[in-house]
Scaffold this motif. Structure first.
Motif, PDB file in Angstrom:
ATOM      1  N   PHE A 597       0.854  -1.192   0.078  1.00 41.23           N
ATOM      2  CA  PHE A 597      -0.094  -0.100  -0.038  1.00 41.23           C
ATOM      3  C   PHE A 597       0.656   1.263  -0.033  1.00 41.23           C
ATOM      4  O   PHE A 597       2.212   1.280   0.694  1.00 41.23           O
ATOM      5  N   ALA A 598       0.508   2.350  -0.529  1.00 42.74           N
ATOM      6  CA  ALA A 598       1.252   3.372  -0.673  1.00 42.74           C
ATOM      7  C   ALA A 598       0.284   4.561  -1.095  1.00 42.74           C
ATOM      8  O   ALA A 598      -0.610   4.351  -1.747  1.00 42.74           O
ATOM      9  N   SER A 599       0.734   6.000  -0.800  1.00 43.45           N
ATOM     10  CA  SER A 599       0.285   7.074  -1.262  1.00 43.45           C
ATOM     11  C   SER A 599       1.065   8.004  -1.844  1.00 43.45           C
ATOM     12  O   SER A 599       2.244   8.288  -1.254  1.00 43.45           O
ATOM     13  N   ASP A 600       0.496   8.709  -2.985  1.00 40.45           N
ATOM     14  CA  ASP A 600       1.450   9.832  -3.339  1.00 40.45           C
ATOM     15  C   ASP A 600       1.351  11.081  -2.788  1.00 40.45           C
ATOM     16  O   ASP A 600       1.866  12.148  -3.415  1.00 40.45           O
ATOM     17  N   ASP A 601       0.493  11.307  -1.816  1.00 45.94           N
ATOM     18  CA  ASP A 601       0.057  12.516  -1.020  1.00 45.94           C
ATOM     19  C   ASP A 601       0.056  12.128   0.344  1.00 45.94           C
ATOM     20  O   ASP A 601      -0.945  12.171   0.905  1.00 45.94           O
ATOM     21  N   VAL A 602       1.156  11.959   0.824  1.00 46.55           N
ATOM     22  CA  VAL A 602       1.204  11.685   2.475  1.00 46.55           C
ATOM     23  C   VAL A 602       0.709  12.624   3.520  1.00 46.55           C
ATOM     24  O   VAL A 602       0.492  12.520   4.426  1.00 46.55           O
ATOM     25  N   ASP A 603       1.025  14.135   2.919  1.00 50.31           N
ATOM     26  CA  ASP A 603       0.594  15.105   3.673  1.00 50.31           C
ATOM     27  C   ASP A 603      -1.007  15.220   3.797  1.00 50.31           C
ATOM     28  O   ASP A 603      -1.356  15.992   4.730  1.00 50.31           O
ATOM     29  N   HIS A 604      -1.800  14.747   2.878  1.00 45.85           N
ATOM     30  CA  HIS A 604      -3.136  14.771   3.157  1.00 45.85           C
ATOM     31  C   HIS A 604      -3.916  13.275   3.431  1.00 45.85           C
ATOM     32  O   HIS A 604      -4.753  13.310   4.381  1.00 45.85           O
ATOM     33  N   ILE A 605      -3.345  12.238   2.965  1.00 51.51           N
ATOM     34  CA  ILE A 605      -3.718  10.878   3.228  1.00 51.51           C
ATOM     35  C   ILE A 605      -2.517   9.887   3.399  1.00 51.51           C
ATOM     36  O   ILE A 605      -1.995   9.812   2.301  1.00 51.51           O
ATOM     37  N   SER A 606      -2.443   9.276   4.263  1.00 53.80           N
ATOM     38  CA  SER A 606      -1.534   8.186   4.500  1.00 53.80           C
ATOM     39  C   SER A 606      -1.896   7.006   4.378  1.00 53.80           C
ATOM     40  O   SER A 606      -3.091   6.936   4.716  1.00 53.80           O
ATOM     41  N   ILE A 607      -1.258   5.770   4.229  1.00 54.09           N
ATOM     42  CA  ILE A 607      -1.882   4.492   4.299  1.00 54.09           C
ATOM     43  C   ILE A 607      -0.810   3.653   5.059  1.00 54.09           C
ATOM     44  O   ILE A 607       0.468   3.534   4.469  1.00 54.09           O
ATOM     45  N   SER A 608      -1.200   2.742   5.688  1.00 49.61           N
ATOM     46  CA  SER A 608       0.003   1.780   6.342  1.00 49.61           C
ATOM     47  C   SER A 608      -0.124   0.680   5.490  1.00 49.61           C
ATOM     48  O   SER A 608      -0.723   0.343   4.650  1.00 49.61           O
ATOM     49  N   SER A 609       0.952  -0.192   5.975  1.00 50.57           N
ATOM     50  CA  SER A 609       1.263  -1.546   5.226  1.00 50.57           C
ATOM     51  C   SER A 609       0.161  -2.507   5.554  1.00 50.57           C
ATOM     52  O   SER A 609      -0.076  -3.711   4.540  1.00 50.57           O
ATOM     53  N   SER A 610      -0.570  -2.451   6.574  1.00 49.59           N
ATOM     54  CA  SER A 610      -1.993  -3.217   6.506  1.00 49.59           C
ATOM     55  C   SER A 610      -2.974  -2.605   6.040  1.00 49.59           C
ATOM     56  O   SER A 610      -4.074  -3.248   6.026  1.00 49.59           O
ATOM     57  N   GLY A 611      -3.009  -1.686   5.152  1.00 50.58           N
ATOM     58  CA  GLY A 611      -4.285  -1.151   4.442  1.00 50.58           C
ATOM     59  C   GLY A 611      -5.078  -0.131   5.085  1.00 50.58           C
ATOM     60  O   GLY A 611      -6.082   0.169   4.716  1.00 50.58           O
ATOM     61  N   GLN A 612      -4.484   0.352   6.248  1.00 50.60           N
ATOM     62  CA  GLN A 612      -5.316   1.485   6.930  1.00 50.60           C
ATOM     63  C   GLN A 612      -5.008   2.823   6.602  1.00 50.60           C
ATOM     64  O   GLN A 612      -3.941   3.251   6.815  1.00 50.60           O
ATOM     65  N   ALA A 613      -5.828   3.530   6.037  1.00 53.34           N
ATOM     66  CA  ALA A 613      -5.852   4.834   5.640  1.00 53.34           C
ATOM     67  C   ALA A 613      -6.158   5.866   6.623  1.00 53.34           C
ATOM     68  O   ALA A 613      -6.778   5.849   8.004  1.00 53.34           O
ATOM     69  N   ARG A 614      -5.442   7.081   6.723  1.00 49.78           N
ATOM     70  CA  ARG A 614      -5.545   8.267   7.876  1.00 49.78           C
ATOM     71  C   ARG A 614      -5.692   9.453   7.235  1.00 49.78           C
ATOM     72  O   ARG A 614      -4.845   9.976   6.114  1.00 49.78           O
ATOM     73  N   LEU A 615      -6.629   9.995   7.555  1.00 48.39           N
ATOM     74  CA  LEU A 615      -6.711  11.408   7.131  1.00 48.39           C
ATOM     75  C   LEU A 615      -6.043  12.555   7.729  1.00 48.39           C
ATOM     76  O   LEU A 615      -6.305  12.603   8.812  1.00 48.39           O
ATOM     77  N   LEU A 616      -5.298  13.577   6.806  1.00 46.66           N
ATOM     78  CA  LEU A 616      -4.317  14.284   7.754  1.00 46.66           C
ATOM     79  C   LEU A 616      -4.620  15.763   7.294  1.00 46.66           C
ATOM     80  O   LEU A 616      -4.838  16.647   8.150  1.00 46.66           O
ATOM     81  N   ALA A 617      -5.089  16.235   6.245  1.00 40.90           N
ATOM     82  CA  ALA A 617      -5.266  17.424   5.828  1.00 40.90           C
ATOM     83  C   ALA A 617      -6.383  17.339   4.333  1.00 40.90           C
ATOM     84  O   ALA A 617      -6.383  16.403   3.855  1.00 40.90           O
TER      85      ALA A 617
END
Length: 663
Positions: A597-617
């Motif tokens: 799992f990967a995100s091209d915009d980790v400043d806004h949405i990040s995603i962990s290796s287990s597939g959990q997404a986190r909203l940042l901005a």
């Protein structure tokens, strides 16, 4: 036998009531008419009050008032009561018994200038009828009964009748008796005999009390009360009661058929006779005999037949069914107590229900009747049947099949040779079959047969398969036992583990590479084995599908408060055609490490290796791209999915422009 048909007024006693001369005389639909009391005869103004739904009106109305002009008292047999020879009085031995006679009170009515009415029987209204010497005769129920020699006067007002009790003797000649069936009793009002009263719709003040006499008893259990009269040598009658020494016994051909030996607690005035259940097909015109026996000396004073006959028709048909539910098939099936079929709700016994149908009685239960005989005519090595019709599978039976039970009535002539038979099967579990299909399930997976468990995309972990087990019984019926707790499994390199969310369901889990025989058993009676191969050859990822639905107002937008997280959803299709509909969180035994799992915009949405997404901005205008590729695995072609996800913090943030107000 000299008795004739009995008293002229047989079966009729005083009873009933009268139309009121005052008070409420009618009510219909809320309207009530009341007549005030009047005295004297002729035309007289009487207050009439009418009320309709509570509204009262009153007016003087001229009415014709009838009143009694004369009253007469009379006693049957001329008022002469003699001693009955050989009979003891009810008050004790040594006390003589005297005759009784009916008392009648009549009255004439007048309302001048109309003509006087004929005499009307008002005996039931004569509440002031008294005896001047109660030691000579007693008065009760319209009868005067002698007590001791002497004379007494029975009077209503100034009208009297003389009663003389003498020591001369009359003797009983015979007894007349009849059986009164309980269901034939009815009250029948009769018209006023003197219509010159001109009272429309009036009824006789002494309504007739009619009892139908049962001439034939045509069903077992039929019967009723025996009413008896003794005929004296002077032609008079006397009602006989058990307390006076009356006995009712079956005639010789019917001994044991009619029960007339016990008085009931609810009616001790009359004997009650009934046709017993073992009456056979008896037929006779003289089923009972009435005897008058002196209760003190024991001498028989008079005898006579009871007007009752017994004619019991033969049964017309017999029915035998199973009273308890066996199974859904057309033939009842039970099983041995030790057989695994008991785990499939098969009973070990079946209760039969037997009935005979008679022309008058209809269907009568004979299930537990001692005259019903149950015989196992075939399949005696399978079942036994009790005297009450309970069919039970023999525990020691070693086979299965059908048993036939005959139902007969050899000692019951009313059955007329009728018989019936019924078939009861004894069935056992014969075999068990089981198949495996991919787990977790996906559309179409149940039609896929799994014999090999592969490694999941170089993860070192193996696929699993769910088990479907079917039991077949000896009658050809099948039952799915996949979730039955009676099912058990045994294997070496393939573990059978229960599904946490599906109690009683087994899945096969590869423990190590190699082939293993997996055996399932239903109890200890049905065993089935299959070879399952566990291989290190991977089922690689062939297709990825993004199936995440964001928990927000817009399912395609990750809209939430800052720092919120959500586990994503990805559907994986493998090279062997199997699928994980929920690869991230729906497959508990395989972490999604074979997905990157990967995100091209980790400043806004990040995603962990287990597939959990986190909203940042917020990045609503420029969605973040999440990349989910498959991990490298030999002989596999990398695949990936690239969903674009707008990020939007909530509550929503908008631009605000601050400026000076215009001048």
């Amino acid at each position: 036998g000299g008795c004739g048909a009995g008293p002229d007024n047989w079966g009729k006693v005083a009873g009933g009531g009268r139309a009121s001369g005052g008070g409420g005389v009618g009510a219909l639909g809320g309207c009530r008419l009341s007549v005030g009391g009047g005295t004297g005869g002729g035309a007289q103004a009487v207050a009439i009050t009418a009320a309709f739904n509570g509204t009262l009106t009153a007016a003087p109305v001229t009415v014709r008032v009838w009143h009694a002009a004369s009253v007469s008292v009379s006693v049957a047999s001329g008022g002469r009561l003699q001693r009955i020879g050989g009979a003891s009085g009810q008050s004790g031995c040594g006390v003589p018994l005297y005759q009784a006679a009916a008392v009648a009170v009549t009255a004439t009515f007048e309302a001048p200038p109309l003509s006087q009415s004929a005499a009307v029987d008002v005996t039931c209204l004569a509440t002031r009828l008294t005896s001047s010497n109660a030691s000579v005769a007693t008065l009760a129920g319209g009868l005067v009964t002698g007590l001791a020699p002497g004379t007494t006067q029975l009077c209503v007002g100034t009208s009297c009748a003389s009663v003389t009790v003498v020591s001369s003797v009359v003797r009983p000649v015979c007894v007349s008796a009849a059986l009164v069936h309980d269901s034939s009793v009815s009250f029948v009002p009769t018209p006023v005999p003197n219509q010159s009263l001109n009272v429309s719709g009036s009824v006789d003040v002494s309504a007739g009390y009619k009892k139908g006499l049962e001439s034939t008893l045509s069903s077992e259990g039929a019967g009723g009360s025996v009413i008896a009269f003794a005929t004296m040598d002077d032609g008079s009658y006397l009602e006989l009661l058990p307390s006076m020494g009356l006995q009712v016994v079956p005639s010789a051909p019917f001994v044991g058929i009619l029960n007339a030996s016990t008085l009931t607690s609810s009616n001790t005035k009359y004997y009650r006779a009934f046709v017993k259940q073992n009456a056979g097909n008896a037929a006779s015109a003289c089923a009972l005999e009435a005897r008058w026996v002196d209760p003190c000396g024991g001498a028989t004073l008079a005898v006579g037949p009871v007007g009752a006959s017994v004619a019991l028709p033969l049964a017309t048909s017999v029915s035998v069914t199973v009273a308890t539910a066996c199974n859904s098939g057309s033939t009842c099936s039970i099983t041995r107590p030790s057989d695994a079929a008991t785990q499939l709700s098969r009973k070990t016994s079946a209760q039969l229900s037997v009935s005979l149908t008679f022309p008058v009685q209809g269907a009568v239960s004979f299930t537990a009747d001692p005259r019903t005989v149950y015989t196992v005519v075939s399949g005696g090595d399978l079942v036994t049947v009790s005297a009450g019709g309970l069919v039970t599978a023999l525990p020691a039976a070693t086979s299965f099949g059908a048993a036939v039970i005959n139902v007969t009535f050899p000692g019951y002539t009313r059955a007329g040779g009728l018989w019936a038979s019924i078939t009861i099967r004894v069935d056992t579990v014969q075999n068990l079959t089981w198949t495996a299909s991919p787990y977790p399930v996906y559309p179409g997976s149940t039609s896929v047969t799994t014999t090999t468990l592969r490694q999941v995309h170089c993860s070192g972990l193996y696929q699993r398969a769910t088990v479907s087990a079917i039991v077949t019984l000896s009658d050809g019926t099948t039952s799915d036992v996949s979730t039955n707790p009676f099912l058990s499994a045994a294997s070496a390199t393939v573990a059978a583990v229960p599904v946490p969310t599906r109690v009683g369901t087994y899945v096969l889990a590869g423990a190590a590479a190699g082939s293993s025989t997996v055996t399932f058993s239903f109890g200890t009676f049905a065993v089935a084995s299959r070879t399952i191969t566990v291989t290190s050859t991977s089922a690689t990822v062939a297709l990825l599908q993004w199936t995440t639905t964001w928990q927000s107002a817009s399912p395609a937008t990750f809209a939430a408060a800052a720092g919120s997280t959500q586990v994503t959803s990805v559907r994986v299709t493998f090279s062997d055609g199997t699928q994980f509909l929920e690869a991230v969180s729906g497959v508990s035994w395989i972490p999604p490490s074979y997905l990157l799992f990967a995100s091209d915009d980790v400043d806004h949405i990040s995603i962990s290796s287990s597939g959990q997404a986190r909203l940042l901005a917020s990045s609503y205008r420029v969605p973040a791209t999440l990349t989910v590729p498959s991990a490298p695995c030999p002989s596999s072609t990398p695949v990936s999915v690239h969903p674009q996800v707008p990020a939007n913090l909530g509550p929503g943030v908008v631009d605000i422009h601050l400026a000076h107000p215009p001048r």
